[in-house]
Design an enzyme around this catalytic site. Structure first.
Site, PDB file in Angstrom:
ATOM      1  N   SER A  67       0.805  -1.227   0.000  1.00 54.71           N
ATOM      2  CA  SER A  67       0.000   0.000   0.000  1.00 54.71           C
ATOM      3  C   SER A  67       0.838   1.277   0.000  1.00 54.71           C
ATOM      4  CB  SER A  67      -0.954   0.024   1.203  1.00 54.71           C
ATOM      5  OG  SER A  67      -0.233   0.253   2.398  1.00 54.71           O
ATOM      6  N   LYS A 107       1.324   4.035   7.248  1.00 51.29           N
ATOM      7  CA  LYS A 107       0.549   4.906   6.361  1.00 51.29           C
ATOM      8  C   LYS A 107       0.979   6.357   6.564  1.00 51.29           C
ATOM      9  CE  LYS A 107      -2.354   1.976   4.530  1.00 51.29           C
ATOM     10  NZ  LYS A 107      -1.474   0.857   4.811  1.00 51.29           N
TER      11      LYS A 107
END
Length: 197
Positions: free
Chosen positions: A114, A151
């Site tokens: 991701s 993230k």
């Protein structure tokens, strides 16, 4: 690196006072203050050993201007994605520079894709500085309940966003209530990334 630079950097990183450094190394407070001011540039072998123990690495070669090999632990895995339960699991050590050793606390091995847009690939090692808050827009290690992820953390009015760097992976949005109830907690900031091919 000089003794003065070493002491100042250690104080900046830990917030430790001259008095506390003096207590832990068995010298007077004025001696510790003189180290930080650069008035004392050399220390005895015994004092060097106590200082090395305090900072967590052998300072002798550093003070002599030599290159040294240092290591940080790789404490487990972090998901570049979601659904990986947090578990500290020592999986080895990584050789680091003095600067990496001073700024970071540990490495985590990344699984998932991701964050490929930021150069963080499946199998990369990320250097992490342990902390409980980071600036908006920085890449963090975040606990969402019992899960751990890497993230970009973005704060907007009444919203915490965990942003992926891959268009195939959805961002996650949390209200202040969800941040408290799940909870959603920053546990570290990513300082750098190493990828081996």
């Amino acid at each position: 690196m000089t003794l003065q630079e070493l002491i100042r950097e250690y104080k900046q990183k830990t917030g430790m006072s001259d008095s506390e450094i003096a207590r832990r190394t068995g010298v007077s407070r004025s001696t510790a203050a003189r180290w930080a001011n650069g008035d004392i540039r050399k220390v005895s072998v015994d004092t060097m050993e106590r200082l090395s123990h305090l900072v967590g690495y052998n300072i002798e070669p550093i003070l002599k201007g030599m290159d040294i090999s240092m290591h940080l632990p790789v404490l487990g895995y972090v998901k570049a994605g979601y659904d990986l339960f947090a578990e500290e699991n020592y999986i080895g050590e990584e050789e680091v520079s003095l600067q990496e050793r001073k700024s970071g606390d540990y490495y985590l091995k990344v699984t998932g894709n991701s964050m490929i847009g930021c150069g963080i690939m499946d199998g990369s090692l990320v250097l992490v500085r342990q902390c409980s808050a980071i600036e908006s827009g920085r890449i963090g290690i975040v606990m969402v309940g019992n899960e751990v992820t890497v993230k970009k953390v973005i704060y907007k009015k009444n919203m915490m966003i965990l942003e992926a760097a891959n268009p195939d992976v959805e961002n996650r949005y949390f209200t202040p209530e969800e941040v408290n109830s799940l909870p959603v907690r920053v546990i570290g900031e990513v300082l750098s990334c190493k990828t081996y091919y």
